[in-house]
Design a protein around this motif. Sequence first.
Motif, PDB file in Angstrom:
ATOM      1  N   ALA A 119       0.967  -1.350  -0.023  1.00 38.83           N
ATOM      2  CA  ALA A 119      -0.129   0.019   0.102  1.00 38.83           C
ATOM      3  C   ALA A 119       0.982   1.022  -0.009  1.00 38.83           C
ATOM      4  O   ALA A 119       0.556   2.226  -0.568  1.00 38.83           O
ATOM      5  CB  ALA A 119      -0.807  -0.038   1.354  1.00 38.83           C
ATOM      6  N   ASP A 120       2.187   1.111   0.467  1.00 36.89           N
ATOM      7  CA  ASP A 120       2.746   2.482   0.664  1.00 36.89           C
ATOM      8  C   ASP A 120       3.928   2.565  -0.363  1.00 36.89           C
ATOM      9  O   ASP A 120       4.863   3.259  -0.365  1.00 36.89           O
ATOM     10  CB  ASP A 120       3.499   2.382   2.104  1.00 36.89           C
ATOM     11  CG  ASP A 120       4.407   3.827   2.270  1.00 36.89           C
ATOM     12  OD1 ASP A 120       3.772   4.948   1.861  1.00 36.89           O
ATOM     13  OD2 ASP A 120       5.336   3.891   3.127  1.00 36.89           O
ATOM     14  N   GLU A 121       3.802   1.809  -1.391  1.00 34.46           N
ATOM     15  CA  GLU A 121       4.700   1.600  -2.444  1.00 34.46           C
ATOM     16  C   GLU A 121       4.352   2.026  -3.671  1.00 34.46           C
ATOM     17  O   GLU A 121       3.206   1.902  -4.052  1.00 34.46           O
ATOM     18  CB  GLU A 121       5.377   0.178  -2.583  1.00 34.46           C
ATOM     19  CG  GLU A 121       6.097  -0.310  -1.400  1.00 34.46           C
ATOM     20  CD  GLU A 121       6.554  -1.806  -1.436  1.00 34.46           C
ATOM     21  OE1 GLU A 121       7.444  -2.075  -0.707  1.00 34.46           O
ATOM     22  OE2 GLU A 121       5.798  -2.580  -2.108  1.00 34.46           O
ATOM     23  N   ASN A 122       5.337   2.542  -4.512  1.00 35.63           N
ATOM     24  CA  ASN A 122       5.108   2.927  -5.944  1.00 35.63           C
ATOM     25  C   ASN A 122       6.223   2.282  -6.772  1.00 35.63           C
ATOM     26  O   ASN A 122       7.406   2.238  -6.600  1.00 35.63           O
ATOM     27  CB  ASN A 122       4.822   4.563  -5.917  1.00 35.63           C
ATOM     28  CG  ASN A 122       3.819   5.121  -5.391  1.00 35.63           C
ATOM     29  OD1 ASN A 122       2.705   4.821  -5.718  1.00 35.63           O
ATOM     30  ND2 ASN A 122       3.997   5.777  -4.278  1.00 35.63           N
ATOM     31  N   VAL A 123       5.692   2.124  -8.065  1.00 32.09           N
ATOM     32  CA  VAL A 123       6.365   1.709  -9.224  1.00 32.09           C
ATOM     33  C   VAL A 123       6.421   2.676 -10.326  1.00 32.09           C
ATOM     34  O   VAL A 123       5.294   3.003 -10.628  1.00 32.09           O
ATOM     35  CB  VAL A 123       6.471   0.280  -9.790  1.00 32.09           C
ATOM     36  CG1 VAL A 123       7.282   0.190 -10.822  1.00 32.09           C
ATOM     37  CG2 VAL A 123       6.640  -0.670  -8.673  1.00 32.09           C
ATOM     38  N   HIS A 124       7.517   3.428 -10.588  1.00 30.42           N
ATOM     39  CA  HIS A 124       7.454   4.364 -11.640  1.00 30.42           C
ATOM     40  C   HIS A 124       7.766   4.012 -13.164  1.00 30.42           C
ATOM     41  O   HIS A 124       8.165   2.990 -13.154  1.00 30.42           O
ATOM     42  CB  HIS A 124       8.132   5.822 -11.008  1.00 30.42           C
ATOM     43  CG  HIS A 124       7.703   6.193  -9.950  1.00 30.42           C
ATOM     44  ND1 HIS A 124       6.628   6.794  -9.686  1.00 30.42           N
ATOM     45  CD2 HIS A 124       8.398   6.159  -8.741  1.00 30.42           C
ATOM     46  CE1 HIS A 124       6.648   7.207  -8.454  1.00 30.42           C
ATOM     47  NE2 HIS A 124       7.489   6.898  -7.989  1.00 30.42           N
ATOM     48  N   ALA A 125       7.557   4.951 -14.018  1.00 31.35           N
ATOM     49  CA  ALA A 125       7.776   4.606 -15.209  1.00 31.35           C
ATOM     50  C   ALA A 125       9.330   4.411 -15.475  1.00 31.35           C
ATOM     51  O   ALA A 125      10.165   4.988 -15.016  1.00 31.35           O
ATOM     52  CB  ALA A 125       7.503   5.633 -16.410  1.00 31.35           C
ATOM     53  N   GLY A 126       9.694   3.260 -16.184  1.00 32.63           N
ATOM     54  CA  GLY A 126      11.135   2.836 -16.435  1.00 32.63           C
ATOM     55  C   GLY A 126      11.686   2.153 -15.296  1.00 32.63           C
ATOM     56  O   GLY A 126      13.007   1.663 -15.242  1.00 32.63           O
TER      57      GLY A 126
END
Length: 395
Positions: free
Chosen positions: A57-64
């Motif tokens: 829930a507290d994580e993000n994956v960005h472009a690239g």
Amino acid sequence: MAEYGKIIVRQRILTLFICCLLVRNYCKAGTVTTKSTLTARIGFHPTDFECTYTVDADENVHAGDISWQIENTTGSENFETLAEFSPPDAHGKHNQFASTATGSDFKFRSVLYDVVNSGVNTFTAVFRLNEIRCEDEGNYRCVVGFSTSSGSYTKSSNVSLMVTVPAEKPYRAPVPLPDVIEEGTKVQFSCTANVGKPPGNIKWWRFKPNKAVPDHLGELSTTPTMVEDVCVYNLTSSILAYTMSRNDDQSVFRCSVSNDLVKADKDYDNPHEDTKTIRVLYKVGSPIIEVTPNKTEFTAGSFVILSCNANGYPSPLIDNHINYLLWTFTPHGKSDDVILISNNGLLSLENLQHKDSGRYTCTAHNGFNGKTFSSSNHVDLSIHPGKTENQSNVC
């Protein structure tokens, strides 16, 4: 002391829990999974490299932050990026191949699919390799970068690709050595073929006239060890000192190749090459004589046909000065033979009389390589005087 130990364990568990709440980078809740191995057939056989990752829930994956990489040949665990992906919520960002020689090579043979949501907080990134080459064999990995409020970290999963190759038809038809074969000659056959990857086998067969199923003569007993990036395994199989007999005359010898990717319903139908029809030179055997009508005693005036044939190669039916059939007649009580005129072993006897009683002998002749052979057989005929008209009316 025991109670003190329990207190220490509780403190460590509490410390780890607090750390997980405050420092997400330490706990690294995200996961990355791939298959551990992939098998792909060389050529235009699309193969999917699938990478599934989960985010907390507290994580993000960005472009690239999502990439497929390939291990360099320069050293173990030295990977270079093939392509980068963008997660579904990265608007305006596109998947792209790396601007390297390796990336360009894969670009013209691959497809990058959009990352899709494949479950709760679960996503899948796939690149499809459409054309498989031998040099594609090796180690790949999927790498995902995770960002949290307290920092970032990466996780990866490795997959090993093995390239398989179907066994191929032998390079050329086997040829017997020597090529002039007499009965009793020891002959050698050889066959060379790419047995594919994983390496397969070479088998030998003999097809005989009027026999639907061939005889299995043997097979290669050694299999080479597979080597990475090597897809051609040329092996030679030989039949050494095969003793030829008249039973092998007009046979065809076959070399067939198979591996895990090439298996016909019948082993001998796998990719193969055949010899030309083998001719074995052998001396004539004992002639076979047939009498028509099928008896040996006749009345005067009878018409009888004698036929003679014998096995041998060259055949005595060729009817020349070396290979031929000869009929002779020896009257009862005499020793001198009389040569009879026949039509290639067929002897017609008309209006037989008592003087025609005696031994009829057929001799078969053939020859090869400066040698001549013959074999004989005979039949004894008895001709009796026919009944007169007065005798036939006596009661």
